[in-house]
Write a protein that holds these residues in place. Structure first.
Motif, mmCIF file in Angstrom:
data_model
loop_
_atom_site.group_PDB
_atom_site.id
_atom_site.type_symbol
_atom_site.label_atom_id
_atom_site.label_comp_id
_atom_site.label_asym_id
_atom_site.label_seq_id
_atom_site.Cartn_x
_atom_site.Cartn_y
_atom_site.Cartn_z
ATOM 1 N N GLY A 47 0.815 -1.208 0.000
ATOM 2 C CA GLY A 47 0.000 0.000 0.000
ATOM 3 C C GLY A 47 0.850 1.260 0.000
ATOM 4 O O GLY A 47 0.543 2.229 -0.697
ATOM 5 N N ALA A 48 1.941 1.258 0.752
ATOM 6 C CA ALA A 48 2.850 2.412 0.761
ATOM 7 C C ALA A 48 3.540 2.560 -0.585
ATOM 8 O O ALA A 48 3.764 3.683 -1.053
ATOM 9 N N ALA A 49 3.878 1.457 -1.221
ATOM 10 C CA ALA A 49 4.497 1.526 -2.543
ATOM 11 C C ALA A 49 3.521 2.098 -3.570
ATOM 12 O O ALA A 49 3.903 2.923 -4.411
ATOM 13 N N LEU A 50 2.265 1.705 -3.491
ATOM 14 C CA LEU A 50 1.263 2.260 -4.398
ATOM 15 C C LEU A 50 1.005 3.736 -4.096
ATOM 16 O O LEU A 50 0.786 4.531 -5.018
ATOM 17 N N ALA A 51 1.039 4.115 -2.821
ATOM 18 C CA ALA A 51 0.881 5.528 -2.457
ATOM 19 C C ALA A 51 2.034 6.359 -2.999
ATOM 20 O O ALA A 51 1.834 7.485 -3.465
ATOM 21 N N LEU A 52 3.248 5.809 -2.954
ATOM 22 C CA LEU A 52 4.398 6.510 -3.521
ATOM 23 C C LEU A 52 4.224 6.712 -5.021
ATOM 24 O O LEU A 52 4.548 7.770 -5.555
ATOM 25 N N MET A 53 3.666 5.719 -5.697
ATOM 26 C CA MET A 53 3.423 5.857 -7.123
ATOM 27 C C MET A 53 2.404 6.969 -7.383
ATOM 28 O O MET A 53 2.569 7.774 -8.298
ATOM 29 N N LEU A 54 1.365 7.046 -6.572
ATOM 30 C CA LEU A 54 0.364 8.103 -6.745
ATOM 31 C C LEU A 54 0.958 9.483 -6.478
ATOM 32 O O LEU A 54 0.635 10.450 -7.177
ATOM 33 N N VAL A 55 1.819 9.597 -5.468
ATOM 34 C CA VAL A 55 2.493 10.870 -5.195
ATOM 35 C C VAL A 55 3.387 11.251 -6.370
ATOM 36 O O VAL A 55 3.421 12.411 -6.797
ATOM 37 N N PHE A 56 4.099 10.284 -6.911
ATOM 38 C CA PHE A 56 4.970 10.517 -8.063
ATOM 39 C C PHE A 56 4.171 11.025 -9.259
ATOM 40 O O PHE A 56 4.552 11.998 -9.916
ATOM 41 N N ILE A 57 3.033 10.408 -9.536
ATOM 42 C CA ILE A 57 2.188 10.832 -10.656
ATOM 43 C C ILE A 57 1.592 12.209 -10.389
ATOM 44 O O ILE A 57 1.522 13.053 -11.290
ATOM 45 N N THR A 58 1.202 12.485 -9.148
ATOM 46 C CA THR A 58 0.655 13.796 -8.793
ATOM 47 C C THR A 58 1.696 14.886 -8.989
ATOM 48 O O THR A 58 1.396 15.965 -9.511
ATOM 49 N N ILE A 59 2.931 14.622 -8.586
ATOM 50 C CA ILE A 59 4.009 15.600 -8.788
ATOM 51 C C ILE A 59 4.230 15.842 -10.273
ATOM 52 O O ILE A 59 4.418 16.992 -10.707
ATOM 53 N N MET A 60 4.186 14.777 -11.076
ATOM 54 C CA MET A 60 4.346 14.941 -12.521
ATOM 55 C C MET A 60 3.242 15.808 -13.108
ATOM 56 O O MET A 60 3.490 16.678 -13.937
ATOM 57 N N LEU A 61 2.008 15.562 -12.680
ATOM 58 C CA LEU A 61 0.888 16.320 -13.223
ATOM 59 C C LEU A 61 0.925 17.782 -12.786
ATOM 60 O O LEU A 61 0.630 18.675 -13.574
ATOM 61 N N ARG A 62 1.272 18.032 -11.530
ATOM 62 C CA ARG A 62 1.299 19.415 -11.045
ATOM 63 C C ARG A 62 2.451 20.221 -11.620
ATOM 64 O O ARG A 62 2.314 21.415 -11.840
ATOM 65 N N SER A 63 3.585 19.595 -11.821
ATOM 66 C CA SER A 63 4.728 20.329 -12.366
ATOM 67 C C SER A 63 4.687 20.408 -13.887
ATOM 68 O O SER A 63 5.512 21.083 -14.482
ATOM 69 N N ARG A 64 3.745 19.712 -14.495
ATOM 70 C CA ARG A 64 3.554 19.702 -15.954
ATOM 71 C C ARG A 64 4.804 19.238 -16.704
ATOM 72 O O ARG A 64 5.144 19.753 -17.765
ATOM 73 N N LYS A 65 5.495 18.278 -16.106
ATOM 74 C CA LYS A 65 6.668 17.686 -16.758
ATOM 75 C C LYS A 65 6.295 16.278 -17.216
ATOM 76 O O LYS A 65 6.540 15.292 -16.540
ATOM 77 N N PHE A 66 5.660 16.216 -18.365
ATOM 78 C CA PHE A 66 5.182 14.953 -18.896
ATOM 79 C C PHE A 66 6.248 14.318 -19.779
ATOM 80 O O PHE A 66 6.227 14.458 -20.992
#
Length: 122
Positions: A47-66
């Motif tokens: 669950g923590a590993a999946l949460a880290l993946m969601l945080v990683f994707i959220t950072i990508m989306l917010r910083s607009r670095k696709f």
């Protein structure tokens, strides 16, 4: 699965996913008890590993670095974990071993982003 797809999907999403998310993500093996004793100290669960993946994707989306590289890393991790949870029963730690490099890359990128945000705000 073919006869009752709705019941199968409900079972996978409610029962199997709940058990997998609360289980350890670190595999130490049963052949070497000293190694298993050391890996039990690292209490990271799936669950923590999946949460880290969601945080990683959220950072990508917010910083607009696709970048395709970051999407590839997160999709490889998600595919490996999803395949192991759907296809295996209580063998999740062993089957997500190939996803460890992607997990480490996502963790390093998340920590790097956090460090730059903290130093920028000082």
């Amino acid at each position: 699965m073919k006869a009752r797809p709705v019941a199968t999907a409900r079972y996978i999403l409610t029962d199997r996913l709940a058990r997998a998310v609360s289980d350890d993500a670190v595999y130490g093996g049963s052949l070497f008890p000293p190694v298993r004793a050391l890996t039990k100290l690292i209490g990271v669960n799936i669950g923590a590993a999946l949460a880290l993946m969601l945080v990683f994707i959220t950072i990508m989306l917010r910083s607009r670095k696709f970048t395709p590289y970051k999407w590839l890393i997160s999709l490889l991790f998600a595919a490996t974990v999803a395949t192991s949870i759907i296809g295996a029963q209580n063998e999740w730690q062993r089957l997500i071993l190939p996803a460890y490099p992607a997990l480490l890359l996502m963790g390093a990128a998340t920590l790097t982003h956090a460090a730059t945000v903290i130093t920028r705000n000082k």
